[in-house]
Motif scaffolding. Structure first.
Motif, short mmCIF file in Angstrom:
data_model
loop_
_atom_site.label_atom_id
_atom_site.label_comp_id
_atom_site.label_asym_id
_atom_site.label_seq_id
_atom_site.Cartn_x
_atom_site.Cartn_y
_atom_site.Cartn_z
N UNK A 123 115.58 -30.29 130.99
CA UNK A 123 114.84 -30.09 129.73
C UNK A 123 115.83 -29.84 128.59
N UNK A 166 105.79 -36.75 130.37
CA UNK A 166 106.21 -35.34 130.50
C UNK A 166 105.74 -34.51 129.31
N UNK A 167 105.17 -33.35 129.58
CA UNK A 167 104.42 -32.62 128.55
C UNK A 167 105.26 -32.17 127.36
N UNK A 168 106.56 -32.00 127.51
CA UNK A 168 107.37 -31.52 126.40
C UNK A 168 107.84 -32.64 125.47
N UNK A 195 105.92 -32.95 122.17
CA UNK A 195 106.13 -31.74 121.36
C UNK A 195 107.50 -31.76 120.67
N UNK A 196 108.52 -32.16 121.43
CA UNK A 196 109.87 -32.19 120.85
C UNK A 196 109.95 -33.27 119.76
#
Lengths: 413, 413
Positions: free
Chosen positions: B125, B149-151, B154-155
């Motif tokens: 990550x 992928x969940x992040x 957001x990033x």
């Protein structure tokens, strides 16, 4: 001095790659007015410059000369064996934060709630980036001392903030002050960032200045981030005042702490930040993006941090104080060099501008590297670093003595 | 569903604190159109919801059921005892990168230069954040699969990028494809980000799709970031193609790797990224700001990573394949649940939208938590996650069986 331009360094060999503007800003181009190159380019030139095979690196402490407490390795090994906290809350292990909170409260002289006001960070630098990312919006004005820790201005620029430098004065006992007049320039700032003890000078702020900072912050409804990484390594005769212990400041201050320096636990990459619950919430959101969490096993090296270590701390402090005294005496004996004795930390920031070699600190650092000593040049810490350099004196005595011989040769010219 | 607003959560009790716009963007407000709340608010509501004391957490693997290779702890302990690399280059220990490079080259099927093309990151990550921060400028269009992928989204939002979702199709063998028509939507994107195997589905891309992605990237002079965290955990009968091994792609791809999943070394928080030298240079600059470097001791757990572990890997893969087969059979036996078998990784992403409880995956996750099972709800992975949830099946067999009993009770309604 020929330095490759950023485009040349980064654009070579691939198309379609542009450096994002935030990263370009972090290069600090405005230093080119004084040095002919950005801070990034100066750093790259120093890194690329040749040095002898037995180069002595004084840019950081020697963790073999001053080793971590033995319990740290035991706590890490226990965490690996238990293997129950490889995954923790993003802000860190709940049981660990709860265990550390009373020690943080004792250190800081104020209540600390482990559940809502504490976050474990990837080193104290990780805490600094996380805090500033949670607090700085593009266009914000961020006040910081001159000189100040080398990464602070870069991170402020990366986040789109405008740095406002506050000149420091250090007295013959190593105490630092900013006048109320000097602080008034920061009255309209959104945020104040400072290290205490100050990195790179090792200065400790006078009680009067700490109070003046608190008055400024509370009157302006500002916020403060104070990096107290070295606040336990304070030399005899110096009184240290914690910013967040002053009235109204616990609600407005993020305090950054960690065992990377005084306790030499740098290799574990762990730190702790204490702040108001809403800011800790925002910091946790930043941390979840940058790295999810601090290493689960590494967090556990805090199990015995600051617990019943008064005797150990007194010995470590005395050892560093003795090194400081010798070092300051030797530096002062070099004509053209002046230096204030640090009142805490393991940094000293001599001024060599009175020597033939020392008028430009970047050139001086190159000459010192060529002679076998790596130092942190003054420009890294701000405009007031001109002609100065930083030494971390948490070193093996023999190696430090050799380094000083080499430095003397360069500085005596 | 009542969720506190962000202002209410973050603004309480202090004045002068505003959430920076980047962090606000990362909350993904646009999901409110489907769910009535931002992704951040949904996550916070799920975290705050009550669950029983014996809650079984299936959001990540159980590192006690599948333990790290014993040599990892020994390598870490040796690094502590040697204590020579507490401070490394920001991009990681030079000797370690040199040692790991041939193994990376063998895995990826292309040359890898340890000095210029490898950077050690704080977990995979940390590698993802570092790579995206080095590549995304505000306003850039970043294509990513749906689900992903969940992040990642957001990033992208945090960095000011615009996410462009590419719908995936998963066949009965777990293979994933994106049509050339679907990929054409990304022709004007600046960057393509994907996990391979895909998180959350465990899907492996067909050779045809990997080639189509490479064609898209090279034709458009785009760049690609591929998260290959699970690329060694591939089940029998599946062929895995490394994106950067295709002609012209080594110069345009950052590949993210690490021992956190297949090797269960999550608690050490270490990863590796391989990319073109100019991008690795930029990533190092980002890493220097966020956390200076990956923990010096933790870096050394890579000493024996991917070295002569073929037998170990075959056993671990077979064990996960057996769990997969049982799990998929049990899930398929529940009326209204459909699921594609993962071709790799330890994730499965069942679709429960045909059950009474499953039309809204957030509500389903709340009901499952109440019944004693924590899952990752579908919305975290993108709009196509509606009615779905992710399980990490790297679990103790007995606990997973209990969790399935509880899930069945909820899903049978």
């Amino acid at each position: 001095m020929t330095i490759a331009t950023e485009g040349g360094l980064l654009g070579a060999g691939i198309t379609g790659f542009r450096t994002p503007p935030a990263l370009t800003a972090a290069a600090l181009d405005d230093y080119a007015a004084s040095y002919g190159a950005s801070v990034l380019e100066l750093d790259q030139a120093l890194a690329a410059a040749p040095g002898p095979a037995d180069l002595i690196d004084l840019t950081h402490g020697d963790t073999r000369a001053f080793v971590p407490p033995a319990v740290a390795a035991a706590d890490f090994a226990a965490a690996v064996a238990e293997n129950t906290e490889a995954y923790t809350a993003y802000r860190g292990s709940a049981s660990l934060r709860s265990a550390v909170a009373p020690r943080l409260a004792r250190l800081l002289g104020r209540p600390v709630d482990g559940a809502s006001q504490v976050i474990v960070t990837p080193g104290t630098q990780g805490g600094l980036f996380t805090a500033l990312s949670a607090l700085i919006s593009p266009g914000d004005t961020v006040a910081l001392p001159d000189p100040e820790y080398f990464m602070s201005e870069r991170i402020i620029a990366y986040l789109g903030g405008k740095a406002l430098r506050l000149p420091l004065r250090q007295d013959s006992k190593g105490l630092l002050s900013i006048t109320r007049h000097g602080l008034a320039a920061a009255a309209s700032a959104d945020l104040l960032v400072l290290s205490h003890p100050n990195n790179p000078t090792g200065g400790v702020y006078t009680a009067e200045t700490v109070q003046a900072i608190a008055d400024l912050v509370t009157a302006g409804e500002m916020l403060a981030v104070v990096d107290q990484l070295y606040c336990r390594l304070i030399f005899a005769g110096t009184k240290y005042l914690h910013l967040s212990s002053l009235p109204g400041m616990a609600e407005r201050t993020v305090t950054l702490l960690g065992p990377s320096k005084t306790e030499s636990m740098s290799g574990y990459r762990v730190g702790v930040a204490v702040g108001p619950a809403p800011i800790v919430d925002a910091m946790e959101r930043v941390l979840s993006l940058t790295s999810l969490r601090t290493g689960g096993y590494s967090q556990q090296v805090l199990r015995h941090w600051m617990a019943d270590d008064d005797t150990w701390l007194a010995e470590r402090t005395a050892a560093h104080e003795a090194i400081r005294d010798d070092l300051v005496a030797r530096l002062r004996a070099i004509r053209g060099v002046s230096v204030a004795p640090p009142a805490g930390s393991s940094y000293v920031f001599p001024d060599a501008s009175g020597t033939a070699a020392g008028s430009n600190d970047h050139d001086l650092a190159l000459a010192l590297k060529d002679a076998g000593v790596l130092v942190s040049p003054g420009y890294q810490f701000g405009p007031s670093g001109r002609g100065r350099f930083r030494i971390n004196f948490s070193q093996d005595a023999g190696r430090l003595a050799v380094a000083l011989d080499r430095m003397e040769t360069v500085l005596r010219g």
